[in-house]
Design an enzyme around this catalytic site. Structure first.
Site, mmCIF file in Angstrom:
data_model
loop_
_atom_site.group_PDB
_atom_site.id
_atom_site.type_symbol
_atom_site.label_atom_id
_atom_site.label_comp_id
_atom_site.label_asym_id
_atom_site.label_seq_id
_atom_site.Cartn_x
_atom_site.Cartn_y
_atom_site.Cartn_z
ATOM 1 N NE ARG A 96 62.831 45.185 -47.431
ATOM 2 C CZ ARG A 96 62.579 46.465 -47.694
ATOM 3 N NH1 ARG A 96 61.458 47.011 -47.265
ATOM 4 N NH2 ARG A 96 63.444 47.180 -48.354
ATOM 5 C CE LYS A 118 65.820 22.031 -43.532
ATOM 6 N NZ LYS A 118 66.598 20.848 -43.916
ATOM 7 C CD GLU A 160 60.674 12.411 -47.317
ATOM 8 O OE1 GLU A 160 61.430 12.061 -46.384
ATOM 9 O OE2 GLU A 160 61.038 13.176 -48.240
ATOM 10 C CE LYS A 202 60.121 18.331 -41.657
ATOM 11 N NZ LYS A 202 60.048 18.521 -43.095
ATOM 12 C CD GLU A 212 69.135 20.668 -41.479
ATOM 13 O OE1 GLU A 212 67.973 20.808 -41.894
ATOM 14 O OE2 GLU A 212 70.069 20.255 -42.153
ATOM 15 N NE ARG A 216 64.232 21.274 -40.072
ATOM 16 C CZ ARG A 216 63.390 22.209 -40.432
ATOM 17 N NH1 ARG A 216 63.341 23.337 -39.770
ATOM 18 N NH2 ARG A 216 62.587 22.051 -41.468
ATOM 19 C CG ASN A 220 68.870 16.601 -43.843
ATOM 20 O OD1 ASN A 220 67.787 16.985 -44.292
ATOM 21 N ND2 ASN A 220 69.720 17.414 -43.234
ATOM 22 C CG HIS A 223 66.353 13.657 -47.563
ATOM 23 N ND1 HIS A 223 65.802 12.596 -46.892
ATOM 24 C CD2 HIS A 223 65.311 14.398 -48.018
ATOM 25 C CE1 HIS A 223 64.476 12.695 -46.930
ATOM 26 N NE2 HIS A 223 64.151 13.772 -47.609
ATOM 27 C CG HIS A 227 68.374 16.264 -51.796
ATOM 28 N ND1 HIS A 227 68.549 17.191 -50.796
ATOM 29 C CD2 HIS A 227 67.058 15.968 -51.795
ATOM 30 C CE1 HIS A 227 67.385 17.433 -50.216
ATOM 31 N NE2 HIS A 227 66.469 16.696 -50.798
ATOM 32 C CG HIS A 237 61.931 14.213 -52.549
ATOM 33 N ND1 HIS A 237 63.137 14.846 -52.439
ATOM 34 C CD2 HIS A 237 61.487 14.021 -51.278
ATOM 35 C CE1 HIS A 237 63.420 15.032 -51.160
ATOM 36 N NE2 HIS A 237 62.434 14.536 -50.439
HETATM 37 N N1 LIG Z 1 60.353 21.563 -47.332
HETATM 38 C C1 LIG Z 1 60.567 20.366 -46.852
HETATM 39 O O1 LIG Z 1 60.827 20.177 -45.659
HETATM 40 C C2 LIG Z 1 60.474 19.192 -47.782
HETATM 41 C C3 LIG Z 1 60.457 17.882 -47.267
HETATM 42 C C4 LIG Z 1 60.317 16.822 -48.150
HETATM 43 C C5 LIG Z 1 60.211 17.061 -49.511
HETATM 44 N N2 LIG Z 1 60.248 18.334 -49.983
HETATM 45 C C6 LIG Z 1 60.132 18.605 -51.425
HETATM 46 O O2 LIG Z 1 58.853 18.163 -51.861
HETATM 47 C C7 LIG Z 1 58.925 17.852 -53.243
HETATM 48 C C8 LIG Z 1 58.224 16.537 -53.480
HETATM 49 O O3 LIG Z 1 56.881 16.690 -53.063
HETATM 50 P P1 LIG Z 1 55.726 15.725 -53.616
HETATM 51 O O4 LIG Z 1 56.176 14.328 -53.543
HETATM 52 O O5 LIG Z 1 54.474 16.126 -52.950
HETATM 53 O O6 LIG Z 1 55.735 16.040 -55.182
HETATM 54 P P2 LIG Z 1 54.926 17.027 -56.134
HETATM 55 O O7 LIG Z 1 54.574 18.289 -55.505
HETATM 56 O O8 LIG Z 1 55.720 17.050 -57.399
HETATM 57 O O9 LIG Z 1 53.580 16.197 -56.405
HETATM 58 C C9 LIG Z 1 53.674 14.922 -56.988
HETATM 59 C C10 LIG Z 1 52.659 14.744 -58.124
HETATM 60 O O10 LIG Z 1 51.361 14.601 -57.564
HETATM 61 C C11 LIG Z 1 50.420 15.446 -58.249
HETATM 62 N N3 LIG Z 1 49.368 15.724 -57.259
HETATM 63 C C12 LIG Z 1 49.451 16.479 -56.145
HETATM 64 N N4 LIG Z 1 48.337 16.368 -55.412
HETATM 65 C C13 LIG Z 1 47.525 15.534 -56.084
HETATM 66 C C14 LIG Z 1 46.216 15.015 -55.838
HETATM 67 N N5 LIG Z 1 45.565 15.283 -54.714
HETATM 68 N N6 LIG Z 1 45.666 14.200 -56.765
HETATM 69 C C15 LIG Z 1 46.356 13.875 -57.902
HETATM 70 N N7 LIG Z 1 47.584 14.304 -58.184
HETATM 71 C C16 LIG Z 1 48.173 15.127 -57.274
HETATM 72 C C17 LIG Z 1 51.268 16.628 -58.698
HETATM 73 O O11 LIG Z 1 50.683 17.274 -59.808
HETATM 74 C C18 LIG Z 1 52.579 15.929 -59.089
HETATM 75 O O12 LIG Z 1 52.492 15.417 -60.401
HETATM 76 C C19 LIG Z 1 60.398 17.828 -53.625
HETATM 77 O O13 LIG Z 1 60.716 18.982 -54.357
HETATM 78 C C20 LIG Z 1 61.101 17.846 -52.287
HETATM 79 O O14 LIG Z 1 62.357 18.481 -52.359
HETATM 80 C C21 LIG Z 1 60.365 19.385 -49.150
#
Ligand SMILES: NC(=O)c1ccc[n+]([C@@H]2O[C@H](COP(=O)([O-])OP(=O)(O)OC[C@H]3O[C@@H](n4cnc5c(N)ncnc54)[C@H](O)[C@@H]3O)[C@@H](O)[C@H]2O)c1
Length: 328
Positions: A96, A118, A160, A202, A212, A216, A220, A223, A227, A237
């Protein structure tokens, strides 16, 4: 955890800073930085969008039980947005809810994904469909992780950053216009300032509207279509959001007489991000779009620009989006 109590630190990663921690670690990061995590309890997750699933949640929970994780344990995500999104969710539901924190290792996670609380996973074709809004206790940023970040991931992070500039900060937009990716990757002090600026943008929005209901939604920008493209065409992404922002900029010109859609596209192009997707499957994308979780009576919330640094949401129906998609 209340977002007002969130602690954000710029510190080098050291396992000794974490008590009762179980680390949820991106597989690539684990391979690259195994020495930093030696002797720690680690659950390894592939940093791939397809890992954002209930199957991964189940696997992590099984490993947490093996590690005898209890309500005093802290889950620490070490990875990009995929790992921070999953970890926040697992920590929110395990027994929980237990304490969690993030060590983001991609630029995108540092400036966006780790901030705001989120979290969640995808469900079939529904992106981020299962999740909670629950804040981490801490976000510890160690810029040295960026040394191994592949070029494409730098570009994704800038998608972003451009989004934040477009919706909220004309000064940041002008700074991005003046420079390019190479400038920021070669100037760690400037990059640090940019990361801090984006976190503040942010956080500023989220603090006023955690759930949101209003402002907020502006985060998006790019997005809604992004998405859908990410889901249908399995692209990153960042790239999907870049294309989504170009589409939203065109719509902004049509609906709000926004006067700089070409300039926004040029900026996105200058950061080596795509401005369109040549073989876009418009029908499939439109179908996914119409399943958007933020739909209201068959109307979709689209975030549009009235000016650089100023966003507004507009409800659009399927026909309006279809026409705009065919023009795009
Ligand atoms: N929660 C939120 O508010 C929010 C906001 C924006 C995006 N997101 C989510 O985030 C995700 C995308 O995140 P991302 O772009 O970080 O992608 P990711 O987590 O897939 O990482 C991208 C790539 O980088 C590699 N990697 C990570 N750190 C590294 C490092 N230091 N050195 C070498 N390689 C490294 C990973 O193995 C992966 O292959 C999506 O799923 C998206 O929906 C969430």
């Amino acid at each position: 955890m209340n977002i007002k109590n969130l602690s954000i630190n710029f510190i080098g990663f050291s396992k000794s800073n974490y008590d009762n921690a179980i680390f949820i670690v991106d597989a690539t990061v684990f391979d690259l930085y195994a020495a930093r995590l030696q002797g720690c309890k680690c659950v390894i997750v592939q940093g791939k969008e397809r890992s954002k699933s209930l199957a991964t949640v189940k696997k992590i929970i099984a490993e947490l039980i093996t590690f005898k994780a209890d309500r005093k344990s802290t889950l620490v995500a070490v990875g990009g947005g995929v790992v921070t999104d999953i970890t926040g969710y697992v920590a929110s539901v395990y027994m929980r809810g237990i304490t969690f924190g993030f060590v983001p290792t991609t630029l995108l996670a540092m400036v966006d994904a780790a901030i705001g609380g989120k979290n969640g996973v995808n469900f079939g074709l529904h992106k981020n469909f299962i999740g909670t809004i629950n804040q981490p206790s801490f976000i510890n940023i160690d810029m040295s992780f960026l040394k191994t970040l592949p070029l494409q991931e730098w570009k994704n992070g800038f998608a972003e950053i451009i989004k934040h500039a477009c919706i909220k900060d004309e000064k940041l937009y002008n700074l991005l216009k003046k420079h390019d990716l190479t400038y920021f990757t070669n100037n760690p002090q400037v990059l640090l300032k940019i990361i801090k600026k984006n976190i503040n943008i942010k956080l500023g929005v989220v603090k006023k509207d955690v759930l949101e209901n209003g402002e907020r939604k502006h985060l998006n920008f790019g997005h809604t279509l992004g998405h859908a493209i990410e889901t249908v065409h399995k692209i990153s992404h960042g790239k999907a959001v870049a294309i989504g922002m170009c589409f939203a900029a065109e719509l902004s010109a049509q609906i709000f007489q926004f006067d700089s859609p070409l300039e926004v596209k040029e900026l996105i192009h200058n950061y080596e991000l795509p401005t369109r997707f040549n073989s876009l499957n418009k029908e499939k994308v439109l179908n996914i779009l119409m399943m958007d979780k933020k739909k209201e009576n068959e109307l979709i919330h689209f975030v549009l620009l009235t000016n650089i640094g100023k966003a507004e949401t507009q409800l659009l129906d399927k026909k309006q989006i279809e026409i705009a998609l065919h023009k795009f």
